[in-house]
Design a protein around this motif. Structure first.
Motif, PDB file in Angstrom:
ATOM      1  N   ASN A 144     -20.862 -89.513 -14.571  1.00  0.00           N
ATOM      2  CA  ASN A 144     -20.370 -88.743 -13.438  1.00  0.00           C
ATOM      3  C   ASN A 144     -20.834 -87.304 -13.597  1.00  0.00           C
ATOM      4  O   ASN A 144     -20.786 -86.753 -14.698  1.00  0.00           O
ATOM      5  CB  ASN A 144     -18.841 -88.794 -13.372  1.00  0.00           C
ATOM      6  CG  ASN A 144     -18.279 -87.872 -12.302  1.00  0.00           C
ATOM      7  OD1 ASN A 144     -17.982 -86.713 -12.558  1.00  0.00           O
ATOM      8  ND2 ASN A 144     -18.151 -88.385 -11.097  1.00  0.00           N
ATOM      9  N   VAL A 145     -21.289 -86.703 -12.505  1.00  0.00           N
ATOM     10  CA  VAL A 145     -21.718 -85.311 -12.545  1.00  0.00           C
ATOM     11  C   VAL A 145     -20.866 -84.504 -11.575  1.00  0.00           C
ATOM     12  O   VAL A 145     -20.586 -84.944 -10.458  1.00  0.00           O
ATOM     13  CB  VAL A 145     -23.218 -85.163 -12.194  1.00  0.00           C
ATOM     14  CG1 VAL A 145     -23.541 -85.774 -10.842  1.00  0.00           C
ATOM     15  CG2 VAL A 145     -23.633 -83.691 -12.224  1.00  0.00           C
ATOM     16  N   ALA A 146     -20.426 -83.353 -12.038  1.00  0.00           N
ATOM     17  CA  ALA A 146     -19.688 -82.410 -11.192  1.00  0.00           C
ATOM     18  C   ALA A 146     -20.388 -81.067 -11.284  1.00  0.00           C
ATOM     19  O   ALA A 146     -20.608 -80.542 -12.378  1.00  0.00           O
ATOM     20  CB  ALA A 146     -18.245 -82.291 -11.651  1.00  0.00           C
ATOM     21  N   LYS A 178     -19.981 -86.548 -17.491  1.00  0.00           N
ATOM     22  CA  LYS A 178     -19.065 -87.397 -18.245  1.00  0.00           C
ATOM     23  C   LYS A 178     -19.600 -88.813 -18.265  1.00  0.00           C
ATOM     24  O   LYS A 178     -19.854 -89.408 -17.214  1.00  0.00           O
ATOM     25  CB  LYS A 178     -17.666 -87.375 -17.625  1.00  0.00           C
ATOM     26  CG  LYS A 178     -16.655 -88.229 -18.397  1.00  0.00           C
ATOM     27  CD  LYS A 178     -15.268 -88.130 -17.785  1.00  0.00           C
ATOM     28  CE  LYS A 178     -14.262 -88.953 -18.595  1.00  0.00           C
ATOM     29  NZ  LYS A 178     -12.890 -88.869 -18.017  1.00  0.00           N
ATOM     30  N   GLY A 179     -19.794 -89.342 -19.467  1.00  0.00           N
ATOM     31  CA  GLY A 179     -20.262 -90.702 -19.599  1.00  0.00           C
ATOM     32  C   GLY A 179     -19.241 -91.692 -19.079  1.00  0.00           C
ATOM     33  O   GLY A 179     -18.038 -91.527 -19.286  1.00  0.00           O
ATOM     34  N   ARG A 187     -20.038 -83.692  -6.370  1.00  0.00           N
ATOM     35  CA  ARG A 187     -19.603 -84.688  -7.352  1.00  0.00           C
ATOM     36  C   ARG A 187     -20.257 -86.021  -7.021  1.00  0.00           C
ATOM     37  O   ARG A 187     -20.231 -86.454  -5.871  1.00  0.00           O
ATOM     38  CB  ARG A 187     -18.080 -84.854  -7.346  1.00  0.00           C
ATOM     39  CG  ARG A 187     -17.322 -83.677  -7.941  1.00  0.00           C
ATOM     40  CD  ARG A 187     -15.831 -83.973  -7.985  1.00  0.00           C
ATOM     41  NE  ARG A 187     -15.092 -82.887  -8.612  1.00  0.00           N
ATOM     42  CZ  ARG A 187     -14.847 -82.806  -9.898  1.00  0.00           C
ATOM     43  NH1 ARG A 187     -15.291 -83.774 -10.711  1.00  0.00           N
ATOM     44  NH2 ARG A 187     -14.173 -81.803 -10.405  1.00  0.00           N
ATOM     45  N   ARG A 188     -20.826 -86.651  -8.026  1.00  0.00           N
ATOM     46  CA  ARG A 188     -21.482 -87.932  -7.802  1.00  0.00           C
ATOM     47  C   ARG A 188     -21.344 -88.824  -9.033  1.00  0.00           C
ATOM     48  O   ARG A 188     -21.317 -88.346 -10.162  1.00  0.00           O
ATOM     49  CB  ARG A 188     -22.976 -87.750  -7.509  1.00  0.00           C
ATOM     50  CG  ARG A 188     -23.328 -87.137  -6.176  1.00  0.00           C
ATOM     51  CD  ARG A 188     -23.016 -88.069  -5.012  1.00  0.00           C
ATOM     52  NE  ARG A 188     -23.564 -87.546  -3.765  1.00  0.00           N
ATOM     53  CZ  ARG A 188     -22.999 -86.608  -3.020  1.00  0.00           C
ATOM     54  NH1 ARG A 188     -21.852 -86.065  -3.416  1.00  0.00           N
ATOM     55  NH2 ARG A 188     -23.564 -86.198  -1.903  1.00  0.00           N
ATOM     56  N   ASP A 189     -21.260 -90.114  -8.802  1.00  0.00           N
ATOM     57  CA  ASP A 189     -21.392 -91.096  -9.859  1.00  0.00           C
ATOM     58  C   ASP A 189     -22.851 -91.531  -9.875  1.00  0.00           C
ATOM     59  O   ASP A 189     -23.365 -92.020  -8.861  1.00  0.00           O
ATOM     60  CB  ASP A 189     -20.490 -92.302  -9.618  1.00  0.00           C
ATOM     61  CG  ASP A 189     -19.016 -91.980  -9.817  1.00  0.00           C
ATOM     62  OD1 ASP A 189     -18.726 -91.137 -10.684  1.00  0.00           O
ATOM     63  OD2 ASP A 189     -18.178 -92.561  -9.104  1.00  0.00           O
ATOM     64  N   VAL A 222     -39.401 -85.830 -13.933  1.00  0.00           N
ATOM     65  CA  VAL A 222     -39.662 -86.355 -12.593  1.00  0.00           C
ATOM     66  C   VAL A 222     -38.341 -86.505 -11.840  1.00  0.00           C
ATOM     67  O   VAL A 222     -37.401 -87.148 -12.325  1.00  0.00           O
ATOM     68  CB  VAL A 222     -40.378 -87.714 -12.665  1.00  0.00           C
ATOM     69  CG1 VAL A 222     -40.573 -88.294 -11.270  1.00  0.00           C
ATOM     70  CG2 VAL A 222     -41.715 -87.559 -13.373  1.00  0.00           C
ATOM     71  N   VAL A 223     -38.247 -85.928 -10.661  1.00  0.00           N
ATOM     72  CA  VAL A 223     -37.024 -86.019  -9.871  1.00  0.00           C
ATOM     73  C   VAL A 223     -36.908 -87.425  -9.279  1.00  0.00           C
ATOM     74  O   VAL A 223     -37.804 -87.896  -8.585  1.00  0.00           O
ATOM     75  CB  VAL A 223     -37.005 -84.969  -8.748  1.00  0.00           C
ATOM     76  CG1 VAL A 223     -35.728 -85.124  -7.917  1.00  0.00           C
ATOM     77  CG2 VAL A 223     -37.087 -83.565  -9.325  1.00  0.00           C
ATOM     78  N   ARG A 224     -35.777 -88.078  -9.568  1.00  0.00           N
ATOM     79  CA  ARG A 224     -35.537 -89.443  -9.114  1.00  0.00           C
ATOM     80  C   ARG A 224     -34.489 -89.495  -8.022  1.00  0.00           C
ATOM     81  O   ARG A 224     -34.522 -90.377  -7.174  1.00  0.00           O
ATOM     82  CB  ARG A 224     -35.103 -90.305 -10.306  1.00  0.00           C
ATOM     83  CG  ARG A 224     -36.063 -90.247 -11.494  1.00  0.00           C
ATOM     84  CD  ARG A 224     -37.414 -90.871 -11.162  1.00  0.00           C
ATOM     85  NE  ARG A 224     -37.277 -92.318 -11.131  1.00  0.00           N
ATOM     86  CZ  ARG A 224     -37.891 -93.107 -10.260  1.00  0.00           C
ATOM     87  NH1 ARG A 224     -38.673 -92.583  -9.346  1.00  0.00           N
ATOM     88  NH2 ARG A 224     -37.735 -94.395 -10.303  1.00  0.00           N
ATOM     89  N   GLN A 225     -33.512 -88.599  -8.074  1.00  0.00           N
ATOM     90  CA  GLN A 225     -32.512 -88.496  -7.006  1.00  0.00           C
ATOM     91  C   GLN A 225     -32.380 -87.034  -6.604  1.00  0.00           C
ATOM     92  O   GLN A 225     -32.437 -86.138  -7.452  1.00  0.00           O
ATOM     93  CB  GLN A 225     -31.145 -89.032  -7.467  1.00  0.00           C
ATOM     94  CG  GLN A 225     -31.114 -90.537  -7.695  1.00  0.00           C
ATOM     95  CD  GLN A 225     -29.704 -91.049  -7.921  1.00  0.00           C
ATOM     96  OE1 GLN A 225     -28.739 -90.557  -7.342  1.00  0.00           O
ATOM     97  NE2 GLN A 225     -29.570 -92.056  -8.774  1.00  0.00           N
ATOM     98  N   TRP A 226     -32.191 -86.820  -5.307  1.00  0.00           N
ATOM     99  CA  TRP A 226     -32.123 -85.468  -4.750  1.00  0.00           C
ATOM    100  C   TRP A 226     -30.930 -85.400  -3.815  1.00  0.00           C
ATOM    101  O   TRP A 226     -30.830 -86.179  -2.868  1.00  0.00           O
ATOM    102  CB  TRP A 226     -33.419 -85.179  -3.997  1.00  0.00           C
ATOM    103  CG  TRP A 226     -33.568 -83.798  -3.439  1.00  0.00           C
ATOM    104  CD1 TRP A 226     -33.267 -83.392  -2.169  1.00  0.00           C
ATOM    105  CD2 TRP A 226     -34.092 -82.647  -4.115  1.00  0.00           C
ATOM    106  NE1 TRP A 226     -33.567 -82.052  -2.012  1.00  0.00           N
ATOM    107  CE2 TRP A 226     -34.074 -81.566  -3.191  1.00  0.00           C
ATOM    108  CE3 TRP A 226     -34.559 -82.422  -5.410  1.00  0.00           C
ATOM    109  CZ2 TRP A 226     -34.509 -80.294  -3.525  1.00  0.00           C
ATOM    110  CZ3 TRP A 226     -34.997 -81.151  -5.747  1.00  0.00           C
ATOM    111  CH2 TRP A 226     -34.972 -80.107  -4.797  1.00  0.00           C
ATOM    112  N   ILE A 227     -30.021 -84.495  -4.084  1.00  0.00           N
ATOM    113  CA  ILE A 227     -28.802 -84.351  -3.297  1.00  0.00           C
ATOM    114  C   ILE A 227     -28.747 -82.942  -2.731  1.00  0.00           C
ATOM    115  O   ILE A 227     -28.842 -81.960  -3.466  1.00  0.00           O
ATOM    116  CB  ILE A 227     -27.560 -84.635  -4.160  1.00  0.00           C
ATOM    117  CG1 ILE A 227     -27.623 -86.051  -4.745  1.00  0.00           C
ATOM    118  CG2 ILE A 227     -26.278 -84.440  -3.358  1.00  0.00           C
ATOM    119  CD1 ILE A 227     -26.634 -86.304  -5.856  1.00  0.00           C
TER     120      ILE A 227
END
Length: 280
Positions: free
Chosen positions: A171-173, A163-164, A235-237, A217-222
Motif C-alpha cells: 500500500n502506498v500513501a 506498507k507491505g 492512496r493506492r494498493d 521504467v514507469v509501469r503505473q502512472w497516477i
C-alpha cells in the motif's frame, strides 16, 4: 590464562549488544525484512531534480540514454536526483512494439514540449524538473542544471509511506502540500510506480537482435490529482503482478518503488519530488 576468558566474554557481550542495537534501529527505520514492514520518506527543504527520460525500444539512439539514466538507479536520492524512464508509443508502428510503452507518456511528453513553446517531440529526450535539457549528455551541463534546481528552496512538500501487504503487494500513501503563498496556476500531484532490472530481446526494428536493459521504467502512472486548498493525497494498493513485466511476485522488493511529485500545471515545472523503494 584465567583472565583471557572473561575478556573474550566481554567482547562477545559487547558485540551482541551492538548487533541487537543495529537490528533495533534497522527495524525502526522500516528497512527490516518482515511482513507488514513500513518504510517512509519525506522530501527535503530544497528542491529535488526529477529527471524524466522519454525513450523507446524501437529507437537505436535510446540505449545509451537508458544506460546513462541507470547510474542513478540506487544513488540518485543522495544527489537529489530522482530518475524515471517513460517509454512512448509512437515508435511502435515502425517494426517493434515496446512492451513498456504507454500512450499517456507520449501525451505527457507533448504537453511538456507545448508548455515550453516547442513543437517537436523525439527520443531520447530529457526533462529536468519539467524543463527540456538537450545537452543532458554533457556532464557539466547536466550538473549545472541539477545544481540550479537543488539550490532553490522547495515550494512543496512530499511525504511517502509504503506498507507491505500480502506477498507481491504493498500500500502506498502520498501526501502533497504547497509551501508557496500564491502560485500562478493549478498545482497537481502525481505518483509513479517504477520497475528496475528489466531486459528485452528485440526482434525487429532499429534495435533488432539487441538485448536492451532498462532501469526505473514507469509501469503505473497516477495523476494528475489537483491540490485543493494547498494539499492533496493519493492512496493506492499496488499489486506487483499487475505491474511486473514478467508477473514475477517473487522478484526482489527493491526491484520496485514509487516516485511522487508536485507540478505546476500551467508551466510544467516540477516543484518537488520524492522517491521510495518498496519495503523488503
Amino acid at each position: 590464562m584465567q583472565t583471557a576468558a572473561p575478556r573474550r566474554d566481554c567482547r562477545r557481550f559487547t558485540r551482541i549488544i551492538a548487533l541487537a542495537l543495529a537490528l533495533t534501529l534497522l527495524a525502526a527505520s522500516g528497512l527490516a525484512t518482515a511482513a507488514g514492514a513500513i518504510c517512509s520518506a519525506h522530501s527535503p527543504a530544497h528542491r529535488v531534480a526529477l529527471v524524466e527520460l522519454y525513450s523507446s525500444e524501437g529507437c537505436n539512439s535510446c540505449p545509451p540514454a537508458d544506460n546513462w539514466l541507470s547510474q542513478w538507479k540506487n544513488s540518485g536520492a543522495a544527489q537529489s536526483i530522482v530518475p524515471l524512464a517513460l517509454h512512448v508509443d509512437y515508435w511502435n508502428s515502425l517494426g517493434w512494439t515496446d512492451r513498456f510503452s504507454q500512450h499517456r507518456f507520449t501525451e505527457r511528453q507533448q504537453t511538456l514540449t507545448d508548455l515550453a513553446g516547442g513543437h517537436t517531440i523525439y527520443t531520447p529526450e530529457i526533462f529536468v524538473s519539467g524543463r527540456e535539457l538537450r545537452s543532458w549528455s554533457q556532464r557539466d551541463s547536466f550538473q549545472s542544471r541539477v545544481g540550479k534546481v537543488v539550490a532553490e528552496p522547495a515550494q512543496a512538500n512530499v511525504a511517502l509511506e509504503l506498507k507491505g501487504q500480502a506477498p507481491g503487494a504493498f500500500n502506498v500513501a502520498a501526501q502533497f502540500t504547497s509551501k508557496a503563498a500564491d502560485t500562478a496556476g493549478q498545482l497537481d500531484a502525481y505518483l509513479a510506480v517504477y520497475e528496475n532490472s528489466l531486459s528485452s530481446q528485440v526482434g525487429a526494428g532499429e534495435n533488432s537482435g539487441a538485448t536492451l536493459h532498462h532501469e526505473r521504467v514507469v509501469r503505473q502512472w497516477i495523476g494528475p490529482v489537483p491540490l485543493v486548498a494547498g494539499s492533496a493525497q493519493i492512496r493506492r494498493d499496488i499489486r506487483i503482478q499487475d505491474t511486473a513485466a514478467d508477473a514475477n511476485v517473487n522478484a526482489p522488493a527493491d526491484r520496485f518503488g514509487v516516485v511522487a511529485f508536485v507540478e505546476n500545471a500551467a508551466t510544467g515545472e516540477v516543484l518537488q519530488a520524492a522517491e521510495l523503494a518498496a519495503c523488503p
